[in-house]
Design a protein around this motif. Structure first.
Motif, PDB file in Angstrom:
ATOM      1  N   THR A   1       0.816  -1.217   0.000  1.00 13.95           N
ATOM      2  CA  THR A   1       0.000   0.000   0.000  1.00 13.95           C
ATOM      3  C   THR A   1       0.848   1.265   0.000  1.00 13.95           C
ATOM      4  N   LYS A   2       2.175   1.107   0.154  1.00 13.50           N
ATOM      5  CA  LYS A   2       3.091   2.251   0.267  1.00 13.50           C
ATOM      6  C   LYS A   2       2.616   3.200   1.362  1.00 13.50           C
ATOM      7  N   THR A   3       2.245   2.595   2.495  1.00  9.81           N
ATOM      8  CA  THR A   3       1.789   3.350   3.652  1.00  9.81           C
ATOM      9  C   THR A   3       2.549   2.887   4.888  1.00  9.81           C
ATOM     10  N   ILE A   4       2.965   3.844   5.705  1.00 13.08           N
ATOM     11  CA  ILE A   4       3.662   3.551   6.956  1.00 13.08           C
ATOM     12  C   ILE A   4       2.805   4.025   8.119  1.00 13.08           C
ATOM     13  N   GLY A   5       2.685   3.191   9.123  1.00 16.55           N
ATOM     14  CA  GLY A   5       1.921   3.545  10.316  1.00 16.55           C
ATOM     15  C   GLY A   5       2.833   4.052  11.422  1.00 16.55           C
ATOM     16  N   ILE A   6       2.439   5.155  12.058  1.00  9.66           N
ATOM     17  CA  ILE A   6       3.184   5.723  13.186  1.00  9.66           C
ATOM     18  C   ILE A   6       2.298   5.638  14.429  1.00  9.66           C
ATOM     19  N   ILE A   7       2.839   5.063  15.496  1.00 10.99           N
ATOM     20  CA  ILE A   7       2.107   4.955  16.754  1.00 10.99           C
ATOM     21  C   ILE A   7       2.871   5.706  17.830  1.00 10.99           C
ATOM     22  N   ILE A   8       2.208   6.689  18.443  1.00  9.54           N
ATOM     23  CA  ILE A   8       2.824   7.445  19.536  1.00  9.54           C
ATOM     24  C   ILE A   8       1.865   7.434  20.725  1.00  9.54           C
ATOM     25  N   PRO A   9       2.397   7.612  21.948  1.00  6.80           N
ATOM     26  CA  PRO A   9       1.509   7.661  23.117  1.00  6.80           C
ATOM     27  C   PRO A   9       0.878   9.033  23.272  1.00  6.80           C
ATOM     28  N   ASN A  10      -0.104   9.125  24.154  1.00  2.42           N
ATOM     29  CA  ASN A  10      -0.622  10.424  24.563  1.00  2.42           C
ATOM     30  C   ASN A  10       0.147  10.867  25.790  1.00  2.42           C
ATOM     31  N   VAL A  11       1.007  11.863  25.647  1.00  2.00           N
ATOM     32  CA  VAL A  11       1.760  12.371  26.784  1.00  2.00           C
ATOM     33  C   VAL A  11       1.798  13.889  26.707  1.00  2.00           C
ATOM     34  N   SER A  12       2.138  14.508  27.847  1.00  2.00           N
ATOM     35  CA  SER A  12       2.125  15.975  27.908  1.00  2.00           C
ATOM     36  C   SER A  12       3.512  16.552  27.692  1.00  2.00           C
ATOM     37  N   THR A  13       4.284  15.976  26.762  1.00  2.00           N
ATOM     38  CA  THR A  13       5.547  16.567  26.359  1.00  2.00           C
ATOM     39  C   THR A  13       5.482  16.910  24.885  1.00  2.00           C
ATOM     40  N   SER A  14       6.459  17.702  24.409  1.00  2.00           N
ATOM     41  CA  SER A  14       6.286  18.345  23.104  1.00  2.00           C
ATOM     42  C   SER A  14       7.308  17.950  22.043  1.00  2.00           C
ATOM     43  N   PHE A  15       7.978  16.795  22.196  1.00  2.00           N
ATOM     44  CA  PHE A  15       9.056  16.509  21.253  1.00  2.00           C
ATOM     45  C   PHE A  15       8.629  15.670  20.064  1.00  2.00           C
ATOM     46  N   TYR A  16       7.399  15.208  19.998  1.00  2.00           N
ATOM     47  CA  TYR A  16       7.004  14.294  18.929  1.00  2.00           C
ATOM     48  C   TYR A  16       6.926  14.953  17.556  1.00  2.00           C
ATOM     49  N   GLY A  17       6.697  16.256  17.521  1.00  2.00           N
ATOM     50  CA  GLY A  17       6.521  16.938  16.240  1.00  2.00           C
ATOM     51  C   GLY A  17       7.672  16.743  15.290  1.00  2.00           C
ATOM     52  N   ASN A  18       8.911  16.923  15.775  1.00  2.00           N
ATOM     53  CA  ASN A  18      10.075  16.799  14.898  1.00  2.00           C
ATOM     54  C   ASN A  18      10.301  15.362  14.447  1.00  2.00           C
ATOM     55  N   ILE A  19      10.019  14.394  15.312  1.00  2.00           N
ATOM     56  CA  ILE A  19      10.145  12.987  14.911  1.00  2.00           C
ATOM     57  C   ILE A  19       9.196  12.684  13.759  1.00  2.00           C
ATOM     58  N   VAL A  20       7.943  13.088  13.912  1.00  2.00           N
ATOM     59  CA  VAL A  20       6.938  12.818  12.882  1.00  2.00           C
ATOM     60  C   VAL A  20       7.286  13.544  11.589  1.00  2.00           C
ATOM     61  N   THR A  21       7.783  14.782  11.685  1.00  2.00           N
ATOM     62  CA  THR A  21       8.179  15.527  10.485  1.00  2.00           C
ATOM     63  C   THR A  21       9.302  14.804   9.745  1.00  2.00           C
ATOM     64  N   GLY A  22      10.284  14.294  10.497  1.00  2.00           N
ATOM     65  CA  GLY A  22      11.374  13.544   9.874  1.00  2.00           C
ATOM     66  C   GLY A  22      10.865  12.311   9.153  1.00  2.00           C
ATOM     67  N   ILE A  23       9.926  11.604   9.776  1.00  2.00           N
ATOM     68  CA  ILE A  23       9.327  10.419   9.152  1.00  2.00           C
ATOM     69  C   ILE A  23       8.582  10.805   7.875  1.00  2.00           C
ATOM     70  N   GLU A  24       7.762  11.829   7.977  1.00  2.00           N
ATOM     71  CA  GLU A  24       6.940  12.237   6.833  1.00  2.00           C
ATOM     72  C   GLU A  24       7.794  12.696   5.653  1.00  2.00           C
ATOM     73  N   ASP A  25       8.849  13.442   5.924  1.00  2.00           N
ATOM     74  CA  ASP A  25       9.692  13.950   4.830  1.00  2.00           C
ATOM     75  C   ASP A  25      10.331  12.807   4.049  1.00  2.00           C
ATOM     76  N   VAL A  26      10.878  11.820   4.760  1.00  2.00           N
ATOM     77  CA  VAL A  26      11.508  10.687   4.079  1.00  2.00           C
ATOM     78  C   VAL A  26      10.453   9.833   3.381  1.00  2.00           C
ATOM     79  N   ALA A  27       9.325   9.609   4.050  1.00  2.00           N
ATOM     80  CA  ALA A  27       8.252   8.820   3.441  1.00  2.00           C
ATOM     81  C   ALA A  27       7.807   9.450   2.125  1.00  2.00           C
TER      82      ALA A  27
END
Length: 338
Positions: free
Chosen positions: A60-86
């Motif tokens: 399907t050329k689709t990648i799934g990302i699973i992250i927890p619900n937490v009250s910290t703010s560092f996930y944005g850059n990780i997801v951006t890095g994943i999305e850019d390469v994908a």
């Protein structure tokens, strides 16, 4: 009328087989041919039918990302890095939250199965043996970012939390601090909490600094944990410096220090962990341990796609951290310890 690969082949003056190879990213053509075919496809308004392609290739050329619900703010850059390469590799992504500490991981994995993802990236969720077995049964390539699994049976990419915490504590020692506290760390967290606690304690011991457990305030890496920690120190004993479990915790400390009229760094030095965007937005800018979140996401996505396309095994990797010196740590001595 629908545009077909025959129309593109005619416009680009190539064979339909070449068009098919370019559109499906198979290879066997030069860059000029690729550019000509893609330009023709864009001019004609051609859109690839991904659903039909996935039925033929079982991809399907689709990648799934699973992250927890937490009250910290560092996930944005990780997801951006994943999305850019994908995006660069022609993949799309699906993002889902698995709840606090991953308590809805099963539901997230079920969603990924239903969407027939080609690979899964799990961020900051510690996986026990039962959860690992569940993932293995799916038969989908999986990589962990900023976390590990019990027994390290699943591949991961992360920094060395023990070494980073030790380095942060040593930095404060080198600035002449002897009364150093630790704030906001979760002592039950096997991924980051326990290694950072051990790094802090071992550094004090190595420098022959008497360890005072009263200077440790446990929490959940959050901004509120920092606020609660500062309340605690003001009613017990205020250290001269604090190693914080996260940038969010450090900001909670600084926020409450302002309310208590405690000057940072003149009366209290603070060092964070993560180097999220808020680290350099605060006043004063936060000295912190930088985790390369964007690079972590990008590298994790690249390794996963390599595994999807070649069936090769993903290997675990430790990536370097960096100390970002800004303005929240005061040097108390001209002759720092080494």
């Amino acid at each position: 009328m629908a545009i077909t690969i025959k129309d593109i082949a005619k416009r680009a003056n190539v064979s339909t087989a070449t068009v098919s190879r370019v559109i499906n990213g198979i290879g066997g053509y030069g860059s000029d041919t690729r550019n000509r075919v893609l330009a023709a496809a864009q001019e004609l308004g051609y859109y690839k039918n991904e659903t039909a392609t996935s039925l033929v290739t079982n991809k399907t050329k689709t990648i799934g990302i699973i992250i927890p619900n937490v009250s910290t703010s560092f996930y944005g850059n990780i997801v951006t890095g994943i999305e850019d390469v994908a995006y660069d590799f022609g993949y799309s992504v699906i993002l889902t939250h698995a709840g606090v500490e991953g308590n809805r991981l099963f539901d997230s994995l079920k969603l990924m199965v239903n969407r027939r993802v080609d690979g899964i990236i799990i961020v900051s969720i510690y996986l026990n043996k039962e959860q690992q077995q569940m993932i293995r049964k799916l038969g989908v390539p999986t990589i962990l970012l900023s976390t590990i699994s019990e027994g390290n049976r699943l591949p991961y990419i992360k920094v060395d939390d023990y070494a980073a915490s030790y380095h942060a504590t040593q930095y404060l020692v080198n600035q002449g601090h002897q009364k150093i506290g630790l704030a906001g760390v979760n002592q039950n967290d096997q991924v980051a909490g326990q290694p950072r606690l051990a790094g802090y304690r071992d550094c004090l011991e190595k420098n022959q600094i008497l360890r005072d457990e009263a200077l440790i305030f446990f929490g959940d890496f959050s901004f509120d944990a920092g606020k609660r920690a500062m309340d605690y120190y003001m009613t017990h004993e205020l250290p001269t410096a604090l190693v914080c479990a996260s940038d969010d915790t450090a900001l909670g400390i600084i926020s409450m220090a302002h309310q208590y009229k405690i000057l940072v760094p003149e009366q209290l030095s603070v060092i964070g962990y993560d180097d999220t965007s808020v680290a350099w937005m605060t006043t004063p800018p936060l000295t912190t341990i930088a985790q390369p979140f964007y690079e972590m996401g990008a590298l994790g996505c690249k390794r996963l796609i390599e595994s999807v396309t070649t069936n090769q095994e993903i290997r675990s990797e430790i990536i370097p951290f960096e100390l970002m010196e800004r303005q929240t740590v005061l040097q108390r001595s001209n002759n720092p310890k080494s």
